[in-house]
Scaffold this active site. Sequence first.
Site, PDB file in Angstrom:
ATOM      1  N   SER A   1     -16.991 -56.246  -6.891  1.00 29.33           N
ATOM      2  CA  SER A   1     -16.920 -55.337  -5.891  1.00 29.33           C
ATOM      3  C   SER A   1     -16.183 -54.054  -6.055  1.00 29.33           C
ATOM      4  O   SER A   1     -16.669 -53.404  -6.573  1.00 29.33           O
ATOM      5  CB  SER A   1     -16.026 -56.232  -4.496  1.00 29.33           C
TER       6      SER A   1
ATOM      7  N   ASP B   1     -25.818 -59.732  -0.736  1.00 27.41           N
ATOM      8  CA  ASP B   1     -24.649 -59.640   0.114  1.00 27.41           C
ATOM      9  C   ASP B   1     -23.811 -58.816   0.948  1.00 27.41           C
ATOM     10  O   ASP B   1     -24.815 -57.439   1.240  1.00 27.41           O
ATOM     11  CB  ASP B   1     -24.192 -58.601  -1.232  1.00 27.41           C
TER      12      ASP B   1
ATOM     13  N   HIS C   1     -21.042 -63.238  -1.425  1.00 30.73           N
ATOM     14  CA  HIS C   1     -20.635 -61.248  -2.049  1.00 30.73           C
ATOM     15  C   HIS C   1     -20.631 -61.869  -3.926  1.00 30.73           C
ATOM     16  O   HIS C   1     -19.813 -62.492  -4.400  1.00 30.73           O
ATOM     17  CB  HIS C   1     -19.411 -61.314  -1.677  1.00 30.73           C
TER      18      HIS C   1
END
Length: 516
Positions: A229, A455, A485
């Site tokens: 991320s 995502d 995610h």
Amino acid sequence: MPNPSPPRAAVLTATALLLLAALAGCGDDGGSADEDLSAQKLSWKDCPEPSESEGGGDAPSPLPDGDDWKCATLKAPLDWERPKGDTIGIALIRAQASGAEDRRIGSLLFNFGGPGGSGVTTLPAFGKDYDGLRTRYDLVSFDPRGVGRSAGVTCEDSEQLDEYFQQDATPDDEAEQRTLLDSTKDFNKACEKNSGKLLPHVRTTDAARDMDLIRQVLGDDELHYFGISYGTELGGVYAHLFPEKVGRAVFDAVVDPTQNSEQGSLGQAKGFQLALDNFAEDCASKAEECPLGDSAQDVKDRIATLLKDLDGKPIPGIFPRRLTQTAATSGIAQSLYSKEFWEYLTEGLQQAYDGDGKVLMLLSDSMNGRNQDGEYSNISAANVSINCADDKPRYTAADVTAKLPEFRKASAVFGDYLAWGMVGCTDWAVAGAADHPDVSAPGSAPILVVGNTGDPATPYEGARKMVDSLGKGVGVELTYKGQGHGAYDSGNTCVRDAVNGYLLNGKVPPTGTVCS
């Protein structure tokens, strides 16, 4: 968080950690740098229970083979332009390699995203997922500066944050706009009052320099890295600053480094809407009756109606708080970070339709870093502090109003929510550094870039943009056709084999590899 949108590129583990309360922590330090910080020796000790700023909870459980996690504190310059000046403590956690010493590659440093997530709590909570990598690496993570025990930024207290997160973050008229802007300004002033000395020094470039200091102190010639991320942005900035020091690196759930904060927010509106569409389709496709509607469109229409009703009449949540439109929206967004949490979204919506907002509020609390004792970690304060120090643009209410049609077209559910989040840095005390990060890294070793087509928080298109921005011969793209995610923690065997093959054996998969 003070910005009513989810943390930029927030990591799935933020949800799981706060829902399951499987956390761990480490110490803090500071002072002045009279010595060569790269020559410092770390004192590794048993890890204490995590601090309130890290989210609370129990000390980390032993590793699968019975070994214990160890924690230490690294001294780093407060201001990297004055490396001999004041220092701050960077909290570290480590699990030493389990395999034979002659097979050990070095340390593998993790950043799990946010920005604002505590790596000291996240790594042990999900350590089993990475135990295979431990055969050849010491697994290491850290609280980045401004986060948790690493000179954590302090803004408002828990009582003030409860009030803040109860407000309407999607104003419908000028009076509601003024309330939101005033509240945001008050939060930002509290950050300046309580952490003003630190705020100019929590940029991603500062954290990247900290990572290179960690590399040196751990005794590694290269930085082996696993960024998830926001951790992909941090890794990209590191690669730009220190391309010759990049070892084996993996970026998972990839931030688009070419976007400014407005473009990133719009991309998230599209990403979360896509995830909600997929959730609705999944529910409607089940052989048994979908408890949320007769079709995917019906599921989404009922959600939209619920949110509209909550705007005028909140329902009981977790006493004494009530579930507002904003809390419900953030709870829905949080549940979309993983397909594993779709069942909680189904349960939460069913209860909310019956007038009970507890589950959606619990999901919203996890987004905002609130534990069951009513105390907040500093993820919200750290998130806005790092974002505002990084991002140059500053937006007014007029800017947002002009952009609302585009955001609403991207998502009827999340458009307003994410558009109004752009005012979070408007009154920030420190100027933002740039429109977007520079991640060009000519001369770097290959970096495996893993994008997930479903995502919500870091849309799939960002992986290709990261590959292009890293430069020719650096980024190697791998696609996972999945939901949620990130990809590695999905458990997909194809993704795991590709990532492990590179990190453990140096085998770079063919660019364009697709896993499903």
